[in-house]
Write an enzyme that holds these catalytic residues in place. Structure first.
Site, mmCIF file in Angstrom:
data_model
loop_
_atom_site.group_PDB
_atom_site.id
_atom_site.type_symbol
_atom_site.label_atom_id
_atom_site.label_comp_id
_atom_site.label_asym_id
_atom_site.label_seq_id
_atom_site.Cartn_x
_atom_site.Cartn_y
_atom_site.Cartn_z
ATOM 1 N N CYS A 10 20.703 -19.759 13.424
ATOM 2 C CA CYS A 10 20.263 -18.671 12.541
ATOM 3 C C CYS A 10 21.415 -17.686 12.411
ATOM 4 O O CYS A 10 22.563 -18.043 12.696
ATOM 5 C CB CYS A 10 18.975 -18.023 13.051
ATOM 6 S SG CYS A 10 19.120 -17.229 14.668
ATOM 7 N N ASN A 13 21.238 -15.375 16.332
ATOM 8 C CA ASN A 13 20.923 -16.140 17.554
ATOM 9 C C ASN A 13 20.198 -15.265 18.587
ATOM 10 O O ASN A 13 20.401 -15.399 19.793
ATOM 11 C CB ASN A 13 22.182 -16.791 18.147
ATOM 12 C CG ASN A 13 21.914 -17.816 19.253
ATOM 13 O OD1 ASN A 13 22.684 -17.960 20.178
ATOM 14 N ND2 ASN A 13 20.800 -18.528 19.164
ATOM 15 N N CYS A 15 16.695 -14.165 17.438
ATOM 16 C CA CYS A 15 15.271 -14.266 17.059
ATOM 17 C C CYS A 15 14.873 -15.715 16.782
ATOM 18 O O CYS A 15 14.232 -16.366 17.610
ATOM 19 C CB CYS A 15 14.960 -13.396 15.832
ATOM 20 S SG CYS A 15 15.172 -11.625 16.110
ATOM 21 N N ARG A 16 15.251 -16.236 15.610
ATOM 22 C CA ARG A 16 14.722 -17.532 15.170
ATOM 23 C C ARG A 16 15.271 -18.722 15.950
ATOM 24 O O ARG A 16 14.499 -19.567 16.421
ATOM 25 C CB ARG A 16 14.963 -17.720 13.664
ATOM 26 C CG ARG A 16 14.165 -16.755 12.811
ATOM 27 C CD ARG A 16 14.683 -16.708 11.393
ATOM 28 N NE ARG A 16 16.015 -16.101 11.340
ATOM 29 C CZ ARG A 16 16.769 -16.030 10.262
ATOM 30 N NH1 ARG A 16 16.344 -16.556 9.122
ATOM 31 N NH2 ARG A 16 17.955 -15.445 10.302
ATOM 32 N N SER A 17 16.602 -18.827 16.068
ATOM 33 C CA SER A 17 17.119 -20.058 16.696
ATOM 34 C C SER A 17 16.866 -20.148 18.203
ATOM 35 O O SER A 17 16.580 -21.246 18.698
ATOM 36 C CB SER A 17 18.597 -20.315 16.338
ATOM 37 O OG SER A 17 19.437 -19.283 16.764
ATOM 38 N N ASP A 127 13.699 -14.293 8.107
ATOM 39 C CA ASP A 127 14.289 -13.434 9.131
ATOM 40 C C ASP A 127 13.283 -12.338 9.508
ATOM 41 O O ASP A 127 12.886 -11.552 8.651
ATOM 42 C CB ASP A 127 15.559 -12.829 8.508
ATOM 43 C CG ASP A 127 16.319 -11.954 9.470
ATOM 44 O OD1 ASP A 127 15.791 -11.666 10.557
ATOM 45 O OD2 ASP A 127 17.442 -11.562 9.109
HETATM 46 P P1 4NP Z 1 18.033 -14.040 13.787
HETATM 47 O O1 4NP Z 1 17.622 -12.546 13.356
HETATM 48 O O2 4NP Z 1 19.089 -14.465 12.778
HETATM 49 O O3 4NP Z 1 16.780 -14.801 13.630
HETATM 50 O O4 4NP Z 1 18.558 -13.949 15.197
HETATM 51 C C1 4NP Z 1 18.528 -11.512 13.147
HETATM 52 C C2 4NP Z 1 19.116 -10.891 14.220
HETATM 53 C C3 4NP Z 1 19.973 -9.817 13.995
HETATM 54 C C4 4NP Z 1 20.236 -9.394 12.716
HETATM 55 C C5 4NP Z 1 19.652 -10.027 11.638
HETATM 56 C C6 4NP Z 1 18.807 -11.097 11.859
HETATM 57 N N1 4NP Z 1 21.082 -8.282 12.512
HETATM 58 O O5 4NP Z 1 21.217 -7.832 11.356
HETATM 59 O O6 4NP Z 1 21.678 -7.770 13.479
#
Ligand code: 4NP
Length: 157
Positions: A10, A13, A15-17, A127
């Site tokens: 993702c 790294n 939340c989703r992955s 997201d």
């Molecule tokens: P992820 O979520 O891609 O599922 O880990 C996010 C984590 C951080 C951010 C965006 C999405 N950020 O903007 O910092």
């Protein structure tokens, strides 16, 4: 049997992955197939390098029995050589991974997580970072659904 090496990707790294990693690992363990797999996750950014998963994501995951233990790391070009399947959560992740591909065989390893969905009609895992509780629950719903499909796919069913 040769181990199947799967990397979930993702943006951050956190939340989703890492959730995809934990959900899929849980499924594989439940089926007693852990020794057939290498399962990892990474981000297309290095914004959260070394950090544990987002506290909100952890809270929702724990309620379903998943412990998010991995620390954020950025995707590296060498991951194309280390893994058999590289699975993106959304279209931006996919575009970024395509840019990092060196060989045609690298592109052949790329999949969308939602390619393996069975019940849900989403074509990406949204997201949850800037939203509320329901976004984190949706992530887990989509990952549990697609995880089952992915396990059937790799087991040739
Ligand atoms: P992820 O979520 O891609 O599922 O880990 C996010 C984590 C951080 C951010 C965006 C999405 N950020 O903007 O910092």
């Amino acid at each position: 049997m040769k181990k199947k090496k799967i990397l979930f990707v993702c943006l951050g790294n956190i939340c989703r992955s890492p959730s995809a990693e934990a959900v899929f690992r849980g499924m594989v363990e439940e089926k007693g197939e852990s020794h057939h797999f290498v399962i990892d996750s990474a981000g297309t950014s290095d914004w959260h390098r070394g950090e544990p998963a987002d506290k909100r994501m952890q809270k929702h995951a724990v309620k379903r029995g998943y412990n998010l233990t991995s620390l954020s790391r950025p995707f590296e070009t060498e991951d194309f050589d280390k893994f058999d399947m590289i699975i993106a959560m959304d279209h931006e992740n996919m575009e970024e991974l395509k840019k990092r591909a060196v060989r045609k065989s690298d592109l052949d390893k790329l999949y969308m997580m939602t390619d393996f969905s069975r019940k849900f009609k989403y074509d990406y895992v949204p997201d949850p970072y800037f939203g509320g509780d329901e976004g984190f629950e949706l992530v887990l719903d989509l990952l549990e659904d697609a995880g089952e499909g992915l396990l059937e796919f790799v087991n040739g069913k």
